[in-house]
Scaffold this motif. Structure first.
Motif, mmCIF file in Angstrom:
data_model
loop_
_atom_site.group_PDB
_atom_site.id
_atom_site.type_symbol
_atom_site.label_atom_id
_atom_site.label_comp_id
_atom_site.label_asym_id
_atom_site.label_seq_id
_atom_site.Cartn_x
_atom_site.Cartn_y
_atom_site.Cartn_z
ATOM 1 N N GLY A 1 5.546 -4.993 -3.797
ATOM 2 C CA GLY A 1 5.047 -3.939 -2.923
ATOM 3 C C GLY A 1 4.901 -2.620 -3.652
ATOM 4 N N VAL B 1 1.725 -0.622 -1.971
ATOM 5 C CA VAL B 1 1.597 -0.951 -0.549
ATOM 6 C C VAL B 1 2.273 0.146 0.264
ATOM 7 C CG1 VAL B 1 2.171 -2.643 1.238
ATOM 8 C CG2 VAL B 1 1.556 -3.418 -1.060
ATOM 9 N N PHE C 1 6.413 -5.933 2.080
ATOM 10 C CA PHE C 1 6.716 -7.343 1.837
ATOM 11 C C PHE C 1 8.181 -7.645 2.135
ATOM 12 C CE2 PHE C 1 3.146 -7.209 -1.435
ATOM 13 C CZ PHE C 1 2.253 -7.887 -0.623
ATOM 14 N N SER D 1 -2.827 -2.061 1.137
ATOM 15 C CA SER D 1 -2.863 -1.571 -0.240
ATOM 16 C C SER D 1 -4.321 -1.306 -0.598
ATOM 17 C CB SER D 1 -2.273 -2.619 -1.187
ATOM 18 O OG SER D 1 -2.729 -2.456 -2.510
#
Length: 349
Positions: A145, A150, A156, A302
């Protein structure tokens, strides 16, 4: 001897350089789909891994009727014997030459499924080992991540937390007999060519045991040595992390879900790298990480994922389940299980 697959080795124990480690992890996942993770013993004690392999050997020595008492069910837990699973149904003469035992998460220190009686005394060790692997799963997802930028960075990780719901996460113990102990030929496979189902897989192997091959972008299959150059003196061999179909799908194909197989090393392309042998039974341990089953697999937040367009020549690098359609993590897993356990699901009709 044949040239080994070129897979990067990354030490994720370097907390002081977390951002760089995260970026290196993502680039390896994009380019290769497989990554060696140096096993320093900091996150997963070496003796815990050794105990897990010893338990696996005990389990598979149980009488066949005892293992079959715990046969695999639709929840993907339990024993699957020789030829039960067929990972490459289009190309295999028979099912895989292996036996496996899938163990789901424990509750209050106890398995939530039948297990062979000869491993009941080891339940506390299995539970402890699973806990180490679960925490490592969260750590790797956290790094992915961060490396993908992200938003939020723990996207995640939070979707893999047990407290947020049940998932398909599974510990799998595997035993592959030697060629001479089977009715196979060198052209048969121990595990057919496939890509994994979930978000990431962690794979542990024993030194010197040949068999794993990955499909490269241009040169067909190449062997994956247990101890790549520079790691021979590590406390334990580095473990492998590979990206699964679910995470590839979730990231619009940016992270690569790489096809791999386990062979009977021998002539032709199925060669053995220096220092490894096929003279003994092969054991391995896989930990398949899945997000919470109700997670919606919409593209992750993302900018790199949103802007990614697979190259026109991606071919084998794109997994066959990457066509976009919103589904949950559980739906994705069931789609794959039905393809692998043909008899189990056909018998219900």
């Amino acid at each position: 001897m044949v040239a080994a697959a070129k897979i990067p080795v990354i030490d994720i124990s370097d907390d002081a350089n977390q951002l760089q480690v995260a970026k290196d992890l993502v680039e390896a996942a994009v380019e290769h789909g497989f990554i060696y993770i140096k096993n320093t013993g900091k996150d997963i004690p070496v003796d815990s891994i050794e105990n897990a392999f010893n338990i696996a050997k005990v389990l598979f020595q149980a009488p066949l009727e005892e293992k079959q008492r715990c046969s695999i069910q639709h929840n993907n837990r339990g024993y699957s014997g020789m030829h039960v699973e067929t990972l490459d149904a289009k190309n295999q003469r028979v099912g895989d030459y292996k036996e496996a035992f899938n163990i789901g998460p424990f509750a209050d220190g106890k398995p939530q499924q039948p297990v062979p009686s000869n491993i009941v005394p080891y339940e506390a060790q299995i539970d402890e080992f699973q806990t180490y692997l679960y925490k490592m799963c969260l750590k790797i997802n956290d790094l992915l991540g961060i490396g993908l930028d992200v938003q939020p960075p723990d996207f995640f990780k939070t979707r893999h937390l047990r407290e947020n719901g049940a998932s398909g996460t599974m510990l799998r113990l595997l035993h592959y007999p030697v060629l001479t102990a089977t009715d196979a030929s060198e052209e048969d496979v121990r595990a057919g060519a496939h890509s994994d189902y979930g978000s990431i897989t962690m794979l542990f192997r024993l030194k010197g045991q040949a068999g794993l091959e990955v499909q490269t972008r241009h040169d067909g299959f190449a062997p994956v040595p247990v101890s790549p150059p520079g790691t021979e003196d590590d406390p334990a061999p580095p473990f492998l992390v590979n990206i699964g179909d679910l995470l590839s799908y979730w990231t619009n194909g940016l992270l690569r879900s790489t096809v791999h197989r386990v062979v009977f090393p021998g002539g032709g392309s199925k060669s053995i790298v220096d220092g490894e042998t096929a003279a003994e039974p092969r054991y391995s341990i896989a930990y398949f990480c899945h997000p919470v089953g109700t997670t919606q697999l919409t593209p992750v937040p993302s900018e790199r994922v949103k802007s990614y367009v697979p190259p026109s020549d991606a071919g084998k690098a794109v997994n066959p389940y990457s066509e976009r359609k919103v589904m949950t993590a559980d739906e994705h897993l069931q789609m794959r299980l039905r393809a692998s356990y043909l008899k189990l699901y056909n018998d219900e009709k």
